[in-house]
Write a protein that holds these residues in place. Sequence first.
Motif, mmCIF file in Angstrom:
data_model
loop_
_atom_site.group_PDB
_atom_site.id
_atom_site.type_symbol
_atom_site.label_atom_id
_atom_site.label_comp_id
_atom_site.label_asym_id
_atom_site.label_seq_id
_atom_site.Cartn_x
_atom_site.Cartn_y
_atom_site.Cartn_z
ATOM 1 N N PRO A 271 0.828 -1.200 0.000
ATOM 2 C CA PRO A 271 0.000 0.000 0.000
ATOM 3 C C PRO A 271 0.873 1.265 0.000
ATOM 4 O O PRO A 271 1.938 1.282 0.608
ATOM 5 N N ILE A 272 0.392 2.301 -0.656
ATOM 6 C CA ILE A 272 1.120 3.568 -0.718
ATOM 7 C C ILE A 272 1.356 4.120 0.682
ATOM 8 O O ILE A 272 2.423 4.665 0.971
ATOM 9 N N ASP A 273 0.371 3.969 1.557
ATOM 10 C CA ASP A 273 0.515 4.528 2.911
ATOM 11 C C ASP A 273 1.329 3.631 3.842
ATOM 12 O O ASP A 273 1.549 3.967 4.999
ATOM 13 N N GLY A 274 1.793 2.494 3.332
ATOM 14 C CA GLY A 274 2.624 1.600 4.138
ATOM 15 C C GLY A 274 1.922 1.060 5.368
ATOM 16 O O GLY A 274 2.567 0.614 6.311
ATOM 17 N N GLY A 275 0.594 1.099 5.371
ATOM 18 C CA GLY A 275 -0.169 0.606 6.515
ATOM 19 C C GLY A 275 -0.292 1.618 7.652
ATOM 20 O O GLY A 275 -0.838 1.298 8.699
ATOM 21 N N ARG A 276 0.203 2.822 7.442
ATOM 22 C CA ARG A 276 0.179 3.837 8.500
ATOM 23 C C ARG A 276 -1.207 4.464 8.652
ATOM 24 O O ARG A 276 -1.989 4.525 7.722
ATOM 25 N N SER A 277 -1.421 4.968 9.865
ATOM 26 C CA SER A 277 -2.670 5.644 10.199
ATOM 27 C C SER A 277 -2.396 7.093 10.546
ATOM 28 O O SER A 277 -1.268 7.471 10.875
ATOM 29 N N TRP A 278 -3.456 7.873 10.485
ATOM 30 C CA TRP A 278 -3.401 9.282 10.882
ATOM 31 C C TRP A 278 -4.742 9.609 11.505
ATOM 32 O O TRP A 278 -5.785 9.335 10.912
ATOM 33 N N GLY A 279 -4.724 10.129 12.695
ATOM 34 C CA GLY A 279 -5.970 10.450 13.387
ATOM 35 C C GLY A 279 -6.796 9.212 13.693
ATOM 36 O O GLY A 279 -8.018 9.287 13.724
ATOM 37 N N GLY A 280 -6.139 8.091 13.907
ATOM 38 C CA GLY A 280 -6.839 6.853 14.243
ATOM 39 C C GLY A 280 -7.413 6.102 13.051
ATOM 40 O O GLY A 280 -8.062 5.083 13.224
ATOM 41 N N ARG A 281 -7.178 6.601 11.860
ATOM 42 C CA ARG A 281 -7.683 5.933 10.648
ATOM 43 C C ARG A 281 -6.538 5.764 9.663
ATOM 44 O O ARG A 281 -5.611 6.561 9.625
ATOM 45 N N ARG A 282 -6.651 4.740 8.827
ATOM 46 C CA ARG A 282 -5.647 4.560 7.785
ATOM 47 C C ARG A 282 -5.568 5.819 6.927
ATOM 48 O O ARG A 282 -6.578 6.479 6.689
ATOM 49 N N ILE A 283 -4.382 6.112 6.429
ATOM 50 C CA ILE A 283 -4.215 7.297 5.589
ATOM 51 C C ILE A 283 -4.945 7.101 4.273
ATOM 52 O O ILE A 283 -5.731 7.946 3.860
ATOM 53 N N LEU A 284 -4.713 5.965 3.608
ATOM 54 C CA LEU A 284 -5.375 5.671 2.330
ATOM 55 C C LEU A 284 -6.083 4.328 2.349
ATOM 56 O O LEU A 284 -7.162 4.181 1.813
ATOM 57 N N GLY A 285 -5.445 3.315 2.901
ATOM 58 C CA GLY A 285 -6.008 1.979 2.921
ATOM 59 C C GLY A 285 -5.268 1.044 1.983
ATOM 60 O O GLY A 285 -4.418 1.461 1.183
ATOM 61 N N ASP A 286 -5.605 -0.227 2.073
ATOM 62 C CA ASP A 286 -4.919 -1.255 1.284
ATOM 63 C C ASP A 286 -5.241 -1.194 -0.203
ATOM 64 O O ASP A 286 -4.534 -1.789 -1.012
ATOM 65 N N GLY A 287 -6.298 -0.490 -0.583
ATOM 66 C CA GLY A 287 -6.708 -0.444 -1.986
ATOM 67 C C GLY A 287 -5.855 0.454 -2.866
ATOM 68 O O GLY A 287 -5.968 0.411 -4.089
ATOM 69 N N LYS A 288 -5.014 1.268 -2.274
ATOM 70 C CA LYS A 288 -4.143 2.174 -3.053
ATOM 71 C C LYS A 288 -2.715 1.653 -2.935
ATOM 72 O O LYS A 288 -2.063 1.818 -1.897
ATOM 73 N N THR A 289 -2.256 0.993 -3.997
ATOM 74 C CA THR A 289 -0.936 0.364 -3.970
ATOM 75 C C THR A 289 0.002 1.002 -4.987
ATOM 76 O O THR A 289 -0.435 1.613 -5.967
ATOM 77 N N TRP A 290 1.285 0.833 -4.735
ATOM 78 C CA TRP A 290 2.297 1.340 -5.664
ATOM 79 C C TRP A 290 2.177 0.646 -7.013
ATOM 80 O O TRP A 290 2.263 1.288 -8.055
ATOM 81 N N ARG A 291 1.973 -0.670 -7.005
ATOM 82 C CA ARG A 291 1.862 -1.416 -8.268
ATOM 83 C C ARG A 291 0.653 -0.966 -9.072
ATOM 84 O O ARG A 291 0.744 -0.733 -10.285
#
Length: 181
Positions: free
Chosen positions: A32-52
Motif C-alpha cells: 500500500p502507498i501509505d505503508g499501513g500507516r494511520s493518521w488520526g486513528g484511521r488509515r491514511i489511504l487503505g490497502d486499496g491504493k498500492t504502488w503497483r
Amino acid sequence: MTWLSVVATALWAMLPAYVPNNAAVLAGGGRPIDGGRSWGGRRILGDGKTWRGTAAGTAAGTALALVLDALAPAVSDVLGVTLPEFPIVVAVTLAVGAMLGDVAASFVKRRLDRERGAPVPGLDQLDFVVGSLVVTAVAAPGWFVDTFTLPVLAVVIVATPLLHVSTNAIAYGLGLKDEPY
C-alpha cells in the motif's frame, strides 16, 4: 463546434484519464502507498491504493494516449471531427492526475470514516476527472484551454458518472470488483 465534435472531443481527450483506475484494479495488490500507516486513528489511504496499481494505471493511461495519437488521423477522418493529439506531457499528466485524484478521494473517504469500497456519490465518479484536469491544466495550460472548452467540460461532467457506473457494474459482474459502484 457541432454536438458530435463536442462529445467526440470530450470522450477522446478523457480516455487516457478513464483507463488508469481500471488498469490499477487489474494490476493492483502489493504494498500500500501509505505503508499501513494511520493518521488520526484511521488509515491514511487503505490497502486499496498500492504502488503497483498506481504505476500500472499511470503506464496504461500514458500508453493509451500514445496509441490514440497514432489513431487520431484515421478516427478524425471517419468521424469528420478533428480530435486532439496528446503531447507527451499531456499523456502523462492525464494518467498521473487520474491516479492522484483517486488517491485524494481515498484520503477524504478515510477522513469521513468510510471503509474501503464504501460509496460516496459524486466523489467516486469525479475524483479522477478533477485530478487529471487540474494536473494537466497546470502542466499544459495551452493544450488544456484549447481542448477543454466549456461545452467539452460539460460533456465530461455529465458523461463520466454514467460511464463510471456502467464500467464498475461490468467489472463487478466479471468478478474484478467487490462492489458494483
